[in-house]
Motif scaffolding. Structure first.
Motif, PDB file in Angstrom:
ATOM      1  N   UNK A  95       0.831  -1.199   0.000  1.00 16.27           N
ATOM      2  CA  UNK A  95       0.000   0.000   0.000  1.00 16.27           C
ATOM      3  C   UNK A  95       0.872   1.257   0.000  1.00 16.27           C
ATOM      4  N   UNK A  96       1.986   1.221   0.704  1.00 16.38           N
ATOM      5  CA  UNK A  96       2.906   2.364   0.719  1.00 16.38           C
ATOM      6  C   UNK A  96       3.419   2.651  -0.680  1.00 16.38           C
ATOM      7  N   UNK A 154      -0.752   7.954   4.918  1.00 15.50           N
ATOM      8  CA  UNK A 154       0.353   8.719   5.518  1.00 15.50           C
ATOM      9  C   UNK A 154       1.426   9.029   4.486  1.00 15.50           C
ATOM     10  N   UNK A 155       1.748   8.070   3.646  1.00 15.40           N
ATOM     11  CA  UNK A 155       2.738   8.303   2.601  1.00 15.40           C
ATOM     12  C   UNK A 155       2.281   9.400   1.656  1.00 15.40           C
ATOM     13  N   UNK A 385      12.257   8.967   3.835  1.00 17.98           N
ATOM     14  CA  UNK A 385      11.480   9.222   5.049  1.00 17.98           C
ATOM     15  C   UNK A 385      10.037   8.807   4.877  1.00 17.98           C
ATOM     16  N   UNK A 386       9.459   9.131   3.701  1.00 13.90           N
ATOM     17  CA  UNK A 386       8.082   8.721   3.427  1.00 13.90           C
ATOM     18  C   UNK A 386       7.970   7.203   3.383  1.00 13.90           C
ATOM     19  N   UNK A 390       5.869   4.237   5.949  1.00 18.10           N
ATOM     20  CA  UNK A 390       5.088   3.068   5.553  1.00 18.10           C
ATOM     21  C   UNK A 390       5.661   1.774   6.083  1.00 18.10           C
ATOM     22  N   UNK A 391       6.992   1.645   6.014  1.00 19.47           N
ATOM     23  CA  UNK A 391       7.644   0.422   6.493  1.00 19.47           C
ATOM     24  C   UNK A 391       7.447   0.259   7.998  1.00 19.47           C
ATOM     25  N   UNK A 392       7.673   1.342   8.744  1.00 18.81           N
ATOM     26  CA  UNK A 392       7.483   1.290  10.197  1.00 18.81           C
ATOM     27  C   UNK A 392       6.025   1.015  10.533  1.00 18.81           C
TER      28      UNK A 392
END
Length: 457
Positions: A95-96, A154-155, A385-386, A390-392
């Protein structure tokens, strides 16, 4: 003069695209950017809110299954609330990347429409008490589609706002989405008449009009940013940054706890205090506390430093687990509810503080790399950073699977939740140590990576 081109970008050939986006330019932001960014934020929150709501639907539905005639064990019920979190966490990574591939507006429309799958299947599955557990588990897994929405939202939003406003915008976006967990736990117990299979179906069907509205609003009012279209390879560079993995681990402790306890809380209440049925109608308060306080975590981090806030969060969560252990051993309802209030408040604060740390860390890394002469260092840092957000978000969400499973396994093996409670107290102690070691151990850490230490603290 900066111009705004909203014609479709040639590489895509469809949709509404903004080809020039310069939020750091004060004139551009004042004349054009702010209005567009806020509009996209509003409808991003709407869609993400429904994503969280659908993601946590089974956390309240399972409580009514036994009374509706479903013959399930306690461990099976915990599986039904855990598996959506496992799927949702897994989906957060693709999704990110979907935002940078298809565009934020386009993917918001698609991801919203996908929510029709879990809501429709839930309505069918719970209408018949003879539905097998395996079928229920598969249907519950589709609710994980809602869990992926947070990462893409969020991304997407991080590209719309300038650095000076990014933390506040991300905080509002996250809080608005997180509130979906509280709304579903408040609304469903009133919608569902316990023991009536037809009413259980309404727990899914009631959200269909809102899902359709979110998709339509995203299509009409949101935009795609050309600047957000970055190669996946560039985003994957974030995986090479040690800070991506450190922050992902800490996010398991904060967001993983928030979504995990949100999913498990109604079932835990029923298991520990079976004679207090009315408590289920106030289970939403825990998620509400964690959602509302999230922006406060970001704001407080701006004042005293994200690492310091995060350290305090894990200290409070250790105390919260001690309180839960005492409560279940003494059957103290007041201490049980009070301890979980501490856990939800701490987790929500930690969600804000950790997500404040990530852009700051990568921005500092970009400045450091730029000073070293690395080409396009600042742009690469923004992209990484973006991607890290997503990864975090994905890795942290796995905590939402681990917590219900820990409690379900503990009850199945010992008949009580004590083992799971002690295990999580130890885990939070480890998170406390990791936070101190990487971000507050100034003399040793700053000697190796001073700009990152300064940014985080």
């Amino acid at each position: 003069m900066t111009t705004l081109d909203t014609k479709p970008a040639p590489p895509t050939g469809s949709g509404r695209w903004i080809n020039v986006w310069e939020p750091e330019d004060a004139t551009f932001w004042a004349r054009t950017g702010r209005r567009i960014a806020i509009r996209n934020l509003i409808f991003s929150v709407f869609a993400e809110h429904l994503g969280f709501l659908v993601w946590l639907l089974w956390s309240v539905v399972v409580v009514s299954l036994p009374a509706a005639g479903f013959n399930l064990t306690v461990d099976q019920l915990f599986w039904l609330v855990a598996v959506p979190n496992l799927v949702g966490a897994t989906l957060r990574i693709p999704y990110t990347f979907a935002v940078t591939r298809f565009g934020g507006r386009n993917w918001t429309v698609i991801s919203a429409l996908l929510l029709l799958i879990p809501t429709g299947l839930l309505a069918v599955a719970v209408s018949n008490p003879t539905t097998e557990f395996t079928v229920l588990l598969i249907v519950a897994a589709t609710a994980g589609l809602g869990g992926g929405n947070f990462a893409s939202s969020m991304t997407n939003i991080t590209f719309f706002f300038p650095e000076r406003r990014k933390g506040f915008a991300l905080g509002l976006n996250a809080a608005g989405g997180n509130l979906g967990t509280s709304v579903v736990q408040f609304a469903v117990p009133w919608i569902v008449a316990v023991g009536a299979a037809v009413s259980l179906s309404l727990a899914g069907l009631i959200w269909v009009p809102f899902v359709l509205a979110a998709a339509i609003c995203a299509f009409v009012f949101m935009d795609n940013l050309k600047v957000a279209q970055t190669p996946i390879k560039g985003q994957l560079e974030a995986l090479k940054r040690p800070q991506t993995w450190v922050m992902s681990f800490l996010y398991i402790g904060t967001f993983g706890s928030f979504v995990g306890y949100t999913a498990a809380f109604p079932l835990l209440i029923k298991n520990e205090f079976p004679n207090d049925a009315g408590l289920l109608k106030i289970a939403f308060i825990g998620a509400l506390i964690g959602s509302v306080i999230r922006p406060v975590g970001g704001w407080l981090s701006d004042k005293v430093g994200g690492a310091r806030v995060t350290l305090g969060v894990f200290a409070a969560m250790i105390l919260g687990m001690v309180g839960v252990l005492i409560a279940v051993r003494t059957h103290s309802l007041a201490m049980f509810l009070g301890s979980f209030a501490v856990l939800f408040a701490s987790a929500g604060t930690g969600n804000g503080s950790t997500y404040r740390m990530i852009p700051a860390i990568f921005r500092a890394q970009g400045e450091k790399d730029a000073a070293a002469g690395i080409e396009d260092a600042r742009a690469k840092a923004r992209t990484q950073g973006a991607a890290c957000l997503g990864i975090a978000g994905a890795i942290g969400a796995f905590g939402g699977f681990l917590i219900p499973r820990a409690y379900g396994s503990s009850i199945a093996a010992t008949g009580v939740v004590d083992t799971a409670v002690i295990a999580y107290a130890v885990f939070y102690a480890v998170c406390f140590g990791v936070t101190w070691w990487f971000y507050l151990r100034r003399q040793l850490f700053a000697a190796r990576m001073p700009s990152l230490a300064e940014a985080a603290v």
